[in-house]
Scaffold this motif. Sequence first.
Motif, mmCIF file in Angstrom:
data_model
loop_
_atom_site.group_PDB
_atom_site.id
_atom_site.type_symbol
_atom_site.label_atom_id
_atom_site.label_comp_id
_atom_site.label_asym_id
_atom_site.label_seq_id
_atom_site.Cartn_x
_atom_site.Cartn_y
_atom_site.Cartn_z
ATOM 1 N N PRO A 13 0.840 -1.215 0.000
ATOM 2 C CA PRO A 13 0.000 0.000 0.000
ATOM 3 C C PRO A 13 0.870 1.259 0.000
ATOM 4 O O PRO A 13 1.815 1.368 0.781
ATOM 5 C CB PRO A 13 -0.789 -0.130 1.304
ATOM 6 C CG PRO A 13 -0.804 -1.589 1.612
ATOM 7 C CD PRO A 13 0.497 -2.122 1.088
ATOM 8 N N GLY A 14 0.556 2.156 -0.902
ATOM 9 C CA GLY A 14 1.277 3.419 -0.988
ATOM 10 C C GLY A 14 2.628 3.330 -1.680
ATOM 11 O O GLY A 14 3.361 4.302 -1.724
ATOM 12 N N GLN A 15 2.951 2.166 -2.227
ATOM 13 C CA GLN A 15 4.235 2.006 -2.894
ATOM 14 C C GLN A 15 4.002 1.534 -4.328
ATOM 15 O O GLN A 15 2.944 1.025 -4.666
ATOM 16 C CB GLN A 15 5.111 1.000 -2.161
ATOM 17 C CG GLN A 15 5.497 1.444 -0.769
ATOM 18 C CD GLN A 15 6.437 0.461 -0.104
ATOM 19 O OE1 GLN A 15 6.883 -0.500 -0.711
ATOM 20 N NE2 GLN A 15 6.742 0.699 1.161
ATOM 21 N N ASN A 16 5.036 1.669 -5.135
ATOM 22 C CA ASN A 16 4.953 1.217 -6.517
ATOM 23 C C ASN A 16 5.046 -0.299 -6.600
ATOM 24 O O ASN A 16 5.585 -0.951 -5.720
ATOM 25 C CB ASN A 16 6.088 1.829 -7.341
ATOM 26 C CG ASN A 16 5.929 3.317 -7.505
ATOM 27 O OD1 ASN A 16 4.818 3.835 -7.508
ATOM 28 N ND2 ASN A 16 7.041 4.014 -7.623
ATOM 29 N N ALA A 24 1.086 -13.772 -0.776
ATOM 30 C CA ALA A 24 1.704 -14.404 0.405
ATOM 31 C C ALA A 24 3.020 -13.711 0.772
ATOM 32 O O ALA A 24 3.302 -13.490 1.954
ATOM 33 C CB ALA A 24 1.935 -15.891 0.139
ATOM 34 N N ILE A 25 3.808 -13.353 -0.223
ATOM 35 C CA ILE A 25 5.075 -12.664 0.028
ATOM 36 C C ILE A 25 4.810 -11.284 0.634
ATOM 37 O O ILE A 25 5.471 -10.876 1.593
ATOM 38 C CB ILE A 25 5.907 -12.556 -1.267
ATOM 39 C CG1 ILE A 25 6.396 -13.949 -1.684
ATOM 40 C CG2 ILE A 25 7.077 -11.592 -1.086
ATOM 41 C CD1 ILE A 25 6.936 -14.016 -3.099
ATOM 42 N N GLN A 26 3.828 -10.583 0.108
ATOM 43 C CA GLN A 26 3.482 -9.264 0.638
ATOM 44 C C GLN A 26 3.034 -9.366 2.094
ATOM 45 O O GLN A 26 3.457 -8.579 2.942
ATOM 46 C CB GLN A 26 2.378 -8.631 -0.205
ATOM 47 C CG GLN A 26 2.827 -8.233 -1.577
ATOM 48 C CD GLN A 26 1.676 -7.898 -2.507
ATOM 49 O OE1 GLN A 26 0.528 -7.835 -2.097
ATOM 50 N NE2 GLN A 26 1.983 -7.689 -3.778
ATOM 51 N N GLN A 27 2.182 -10.343 2.394
ATOM 52 C CA GLN A 27 1.706 -10.522 3.764
ATOM 53 C C GLN A 27 2.852 -10.872 4.704
ATOM 54 O O GLN A 27 2.919 -10.390 5.830
ATOM 55 C CB GLN A 27 0.620 -11.589 3.813
ATOM 56 C CG GLN A 27 -0.675 -11.131 3.180
ATOM 57 C CD GLN A 27 -1.721 -12.228 3.144
ATOM 58 O OE1 GLN A 27 -1.410 -13.411 3.214
ATOM 59 N NE2 GLN A 27 -2.983 -11.826 3.027
ATOM 60 N N SER A 28 3.772 -11.685 4.235
ATOM 61 C CA SER A 28 4.926 -12.058 5.039
ATOM 62 C C SER A 28 5.791 -10.837 5.348
ATOM 63 O O SER A 28 6.242 -10.655 6.487
ATOM 64 C CB SER A 28 5.750 -13.111 4.295
ATOM 65 O OG SER A 28 6.941 -13.380 4.972
ATOM 66 N N ARG A 29 6.005 -10.008 4.354
ATOM 67 C CA ARG A 29 6.815 -8.794 4.573
ATOM 68 C C ARG A 29 6.121 -7.831 5.518
ATOM 69 O O ARG A 29 6.764 -7.232 6.380
ATOM 70 C CB ARG A 29 7.108 -8.113 3.240
ATOM 71 C CG ARG A 29 8.114 -8.896 2.426
ATOM 72 C CD ARG A 29 8.883 -7.987 1.548
ATOM 73 N NE ARG A 29 9.997 -8.722 0.980
ATOM 74 C CZ ARG A 29 10.661 -8.324 -0.065
ATOM 75 N NH1 ARG A 29 10.343 -7.203 -0.659
ATOM 76 N NH2 ARG A 29 11.669 -9.026 -0.524
ATOM 77 N N VAL A 58 5.660 -5.392 11.026
ATOM 78 C CA VAL A 58 4.901 -5.221 12.266
ATOM 79 C C VAL A 58 5.665 -5.837 13.435
ATOM 80 O O VAL A 58 5.749 -5.246 14.519
ATOM 81 C CB VAL A 58 3.488 -5.831 12.127
ATOM 82 C CG1 VAL A 58 2.785 -5.927 13.474
ATOM 83 C CG2 VAL A 58 2.655 -5.020 11.144
ATOM 84 N N ARG A 59 6.243 -7.001 13.235
ATOM 85 C CA ARG A 59 6.998 -7.665 14.293
ATOM 86 C C ARG A 59 8.232 -6.840 14.677
ATOM 87 O O ARG A 59 8.534 -6.682 15.861
ATOM 88 C CB ARG A 59 7.400 -9.072 13.852
ATOM 89 C CG ARG A 59 7.975 -9.881 14.993
ATOM 90 C CD ARG A 59 7.994 -11.337 14.716
ATOM 91 N NE ARG A 59 8.916 -11.661 13.634
ATOM 92 C CZ ARG A 59 9.209 -12.893 13.285
ATOM 93 N NH1 ARG A 59 8.652 -13.916 13.892
ATOM 94 N NH2 ARG A 59 10.054 -13.111 12.303
ATOM 95 N N HIS A 60 8.914 -6.278 13.692
ATOM 96 C CA HIS A 60 10.079 -5.436 13.955
ATOM 97 C C HIS A 60 9.669 -4.190 14.740
ATOM 98 O O HIS A 60 10.337 -3.793 15.704
ATOM 99 C CB HIS A 60 10.754 -5.052 12.641
ATOM 100 C CG HIS A 60 11.923 -4.149 12.800
ATOM 101 N ND1 HIS A 60 13.124 -4.579 13.335
ATOM 102 C CD2 HIS A 60 12.083 -2.831 12.530
ATOM 103 C CE1 HIS A 60 13.972 -3.568 13.376
ATOM 104 N NE2 HIS A 60 13.361 -2.499 12.889
#
Length: 158
Positions: free
Chosen positions: A95-98, A134-139, A144-146
């Motif tokens: 979201p908000g990125q290219n 899935a990759i987007q959700q993982s990132r 969020v964890r960081h």
Amino acid sequence: RQQILADRVIIYQFGQDGRGLVTHESVVDEHLTVLHRQVEDACFDQEHAIKYWSGRVGSISDVNALGNISQCYRNMLQSFNIRANLVAPIIHTLPGQNRYLWGLLIVHQCYQPRRWQTDEVELLQEISAHLAIAIQQSRLFEQVRHQARQEMLLNHIL
């Protein structure tokens, strides 16, 4: 790989330096493995990236047949023992990125040529789209964890 009856399926992730890395694979025979192989594809230029970025799926039925692939690309494919391949882009968007071309989902036929069927192309496109999500959700989860760790550390310091 089993669903499409292919010799090898790989996930190829682009690095920031222009090279790529085979991060995951499934192979029919272990001697076909290319896992963790770093690739500097001199044939992959901005023109190819734009085609994949727009969602293009590439297919080659027979690497050895005379046709519209360059000798450079043919040599690279042959170095991986590829006779036919099917390639779908993995496009990353936050979201908000290219959008950017994160990598490729690639199916290889190593032992003989193969004429790719429409349903195989569509299946690869669908899997590629799900993989991108899935990759987007993982990132996002990692971000969020960081952030939670930083806040916990800050609270501990205070």
